[in-house]
Write a protein that holds these residues in place. Structure first.
Motif, short mmCIF file in Angstrom:
data_model
loop_
_atom_site.label_atom_id
_atom_site.label_comp_id
_atom_site.label_asym_id
_atom_site.label_seq_id
_atom_site.Cartn_x
_atom_site.Cartn_y
_atom_site.Cartn_z
N GLY A 1 20.91 44.41 55.36
CA GLY A 1 21.59 43.19 54.92
C GLY A 1 23.09 43.37 54.82
N GLY A 2 23.53 44.53 54.33
CA GLY A 2 24.96 44.80 54.26
C GLY A 2 25.61 44.85 55.63
N LEU A 3 24.93 45.52 56.57
CA LEU A 3 25.47 45.61 57.93
C LEU A 3 25.50 44.25 58.62
N SER A 4 24.41 43.48 58.47
CA SER A 4 24.33 42.20 59.18
C SER A 4 25.31 41.18 58.62
N ARG A 5 25.59 41.26 57.33
CA ARG A 5 26.52 40.28 56.74
C ARG A 5 27.89 40.37 57.41
N VAL A 6 28.42 41.57 57.52
CA VAL A 6 29.74 41.75 58.13
C VAL A 6 29.68 41.56 59.64
N SER B 1 19.52 48.35 45.78
CA SER B 1 20.91 48.49 45.35
C SER B 1 21.62 49.59 46.13
N ILE B 2 20.97 50.75 46.24
CA ILE B 2 21.59 51.86 46.97
C ILE B 2 21.76 51.51 48.44
N GLY B 3 20.75 50.87 49.02
CA GLY B 3 20.84 50.49 50.42
C GLY B 3 21.97 49.52 50.68
N ALA B 4 22.11 48.51 49.79
CA ALA B 4 23.18 47.53 49.96
C ALA B 4 24.55 48.18 49.84
N LEU B 5 24.69 49.09 48.88
CA LEU B 5 25.98 49.75 48.69
C LEU B 5 26.35 50.57 49.92
N ILE B 6 25.37 51.30 50.48
CA ILE B 6 25.63 52.09 51.69
C ILE B 6 25.95 51.17 52.86
N GLY B 7 25.16 50.09 53.01
CA GLY B 7 25.36 49.19 54.14
C GLY B 7 26.73 48.55 54.14
N PHE B 8 27.14 48.02 53.00
CA PHE B 8 28.46 47.39 52.93
C PHE B 8 29.58 48.42 53.09
N SER B 9 29.37 49.62 52.59
CA SER B 9 30.42 50.64 52.65
C SER B 9 30.73 51.07 54.08
N VAL B 10 29.71 51.14 54.92
CA VAL B 10 29.92 51.61 56.30
C VAL B 10 30.03 50.46 57.29
N SER B 11 29.78 49.23 56.85
CA SER B 11 29.75 48.11 57.80
C SER B 11 31.10 47.89 58.47
N GLY B 12 32.17 47.93 57.69
CA GLY B 12 33.49 47.70 58.26
C GLY B 12 33.90 48.78 59.24
N VAL B 13 33.62 50.03 58.90
CA VAL B 13 33.96 51.14 59.79
C VAL B 13 33.19 51.04 61.09
N GLY C 1 34.56 45.35 54.77
CA GLY C 1 33.40 46.10 54.31
C GLY C 1 33.59 46.65 52.91
N PHE C 2 34.79 47.11 52.60
CA PHE C 2 35.07 47.65 51.27
C PHE C 2 34.98 46.55 50.21
N ILE C 3 35.50 45.37 50.54
CA ILE C 3 35.46 44.25 49.59
C ILE C 3 34.02 43.88 49.26
N PHE C 4 33.17 43.79 50.28
CA PHE C 4 31.77 43.43 50.04
C PHE C 4 31.03 44.53 49.29
N SER C 5 31.38 45.78 49.55
CA SER C 5 30.72 46.87 48.83
C SER C 5 31.09 46.84 47.35
N ILE C 6 32.35 46.52 47.05
CA ILE C 6 32.76 46.38 45.66
C ILE C 6 32.02 45.21 45.00
N GLY C 7 31.75 44.16 45.79
CA GLY C 7 31.00 43.03 45.27
C GLY C 7 29.61 43.42 44.81
N SER C 8 28.97 44.36 45.50
CA SER C 8 27.65 44.82 45.07
C SER C 8 27.73 45.52 43.72
N VAL C 9 28.86 46.18 43.43
CA VAL C 9 29.05 46.78 42.12
C VAL C 9 29.16 45.69 41.05
N GLY C 10 29.81 44.57 41.39
CA GLY C 10 29.89 43.45 40.46
C GLY C 10 28.52 42.89 40.13
#
Length: 495
Positions: A61-66, A188-200, A301-310
């Motif tokens: 989900g994190g990868l597909s969003r970006v 939660s862990i999967g989303a954080l990983i997905g958003f963190s690497v999606s932008g790169v 990708g970083f912005i969305f990953s921070i959003g998952s922390v929120g």
């Protein structure tokens, strides 16, 4: 001889120190926890939970969003209002979740209730993502069809694993809490990983390359269908399927006619539908080189990953501070905060943050954290309220129906946001009226407070359903109308 024995004892001590039980107590507890769950409910089930919740939904989900945002912007080159509309279409498979739940419950394939649906989900998801990644000249209609099919694959796998979790929660009641923790932790862990690497990844291999990578989670879902430990049911009476589906449909209709049920359902739909979604307009502005801050793929990708922390902060705040407050208080406060927090987008688009000396990147991070946290504070009491609206006997499918109502509200929100962007002529390069779209959206977010009277005045401990539904009288009335209709015990589809 004695020296050799001492050396042997020392070697044994050394082995004990480097064993998992001795050397790393930090990792020992989770390893033992996973081992316990695998022993009690078979390792293939635990593997399925991690794959579906963690890899397919969370990381995928994190990868597909970006990737999908950049795909519509850079590959299909459509306007933000069109992207907003198309993204709504791809969410339709989640609106019909009760259908997937009913199929997995009452229509086994080759004697299996769950395995074939995992295989189907992985197959259609993987094929659709590969088609998107391998062809750069796809027609818009074909692209929508592929993304919707991929979304259907994730939705079918989600409903099926929910059924497995519900079944194991019934068979192992002492581990029900552990199962929910496993699901939440994996997601939660999967989303954080997905958003963190999606932008790169979007920067390195492009949006189509990232969409192609989503075939890997789909393949793992297919693998779950191949290895899941499930008994085979022979000689299934397929002639009874129609009666079971009819019985479930009638029971849900009888339940929905109760004012104590349809009134809060109507509020949930209105609260989501009027919270207009103009995210694609904001995304196009984020990445614009002239009007916007020109964020790179890595920044997005970083912005969305921070959003998952929120979102995580919102869950913790609700669990530790707010969960005992009445529904009225929580929904009023969260809906009001949702409208107020949206004003941060207005400050950003009008560039007022720069006049105060705060850079765009820092301000957007705070904006995303606030939005996700407030959104979670709104979502959590609605989940509790939904669980209290489910009558005995049809808890699973009725909960899935309530989630579908919420998803239909989100679809309406997305399409109304698309219409708003189109009316205000917010395009790929024109953002002069984006501030007005944000202002209208924020005002619309406040409007659901006018229908808050539809929500019952209760809290976590109160009972909302009338006694006749709690005692199953409505179910008995249906049976009396048609003795051939069998009430179906259905699963808990909470996603």
């Amino acid at each position: 001889m004695e020296d050799e024995e001492k050396i042997g004892l020392r070697n044994e001590d050394s082995q004990e120190k480097i064993s998992p039980e001795g050397c790393c107590p930090l990792f020992q507890a989770p390893i033992n926890w996973f081992r316990k769950l695998a022993q009690e409910m078979h390792w293939s089930f635990v593997f399925g939970v991690v794959v579906v919740y963690g890899v397919s939904q969370g990381m995928g989900g994190g990868l597909s969003r970006v990737a999908s945002d950049y795909y519509w912007k850079d590959v299909q080159k459509v306007q933000p209002s069109e992207t907003q509309f198309y993204m709504g279409i791809t969410s339709i498979p989640w609106i019909i979740k009760p259908l997937w739940g009913l199929l997995t419950d009452v229509v086994p394939v080759a004697g299996y209730k769950r395995r074939p649906y995992f295989a189907l989900a992985g197959l259609i998801g993987g094929i659709s993502m590969l088609i998107l990644s391998l062809n750069s000249n796809l027609h818009v209609v074909v692209a929508i069809l592929c993304l919707t099919t991929g979304s259907a694959g994730v939705a079918i796998a989600d409903v099926t694993i929910d059924a497995c979790v519900a079944q194991n929660s019934i068979n192992h009641p002492a581990l029900a809490g552990d199962l929910q923790s496993l699901c939440g932790l994996s997601s939660s862990i999967g989303a954080l990983i997905g958003f963190s690497v999606s932008g790169v990844l979007a920067h390195l291999i492009g949006s189509q390359g990232v969409l192609g990578l989503l075939s890997v989670p789909a393949a793992l879902v297919f693998l779950v269908g191949a290895i899941l430990n499930e008994p085979c049911r022979q000689n299934f009476a397929y002639r009874e399927v129609h009666q079971k589906l009819l019985g479930a449909g009638q029971s849900m209709w009888v339940t929905l006619k109760c004012p104590d049920i349809w009134r809060p359902c109507l509020y949930m739909y209105i609260s989501f539908a009027l919270s207009l979604n103009i995210q694609e307009g904001m995304f196009y502005w984020y990445t614009d080189n002239k009007a916007g801050p020109a964020f790179s793929q890595e920044n997005i990708g970083f912005i969305f990953s921070i959003g998952s922390v929120g979102s995580l902060l919102g869950v913790l705040l609700y669990q530790n501070v707010l969960k005992d407050y009445p529904f009225h208080v929580l929904l009023f406060g969260s809906q009001l905060l949702l409208g107020i927090s949206g004003m941060m987008d207005l400050v950003l688009v009008l560039r007022l943050n720069l006049k105060c000396g705060m850079p765009d990147s820092l301000f957007v991070v705070f904006d995303e954290i606030a939005y996700r946290m407030v959104g979670q504070l709104k979502w959590m009491p609605l989940l509790v309220l939904s669980s209290k609206l489910c009558p005995p006997g049809i808890e699973g499918t009725f909960f899935a129906l309530l989630m579908s109502i919420d998803n239909f509200g989100l679809l309406t929100s997305s399409w109304l946001g698309s219409l708003l962007l189109h009316i205000l002529k917010v395009t790929r390069t024109e953002f002069n009226n984006l501030w007005l779209a944000i202002l209208v959206r924020n005002i619309m977010r406040i409007l659901p407070l006018s229908v808050l009277f539809l929500v019952p005045k209760g809290d976590l401990q109160s009972t909302i359903l009338p006694l006749d539904l709690l005692n199953g009288k409505e179910e008995q009335e249906i049976r009396e109308k048609d003795d051939n209709i069998e009430m179906v015990a259905l699963v808990d589809n909470t996603r």
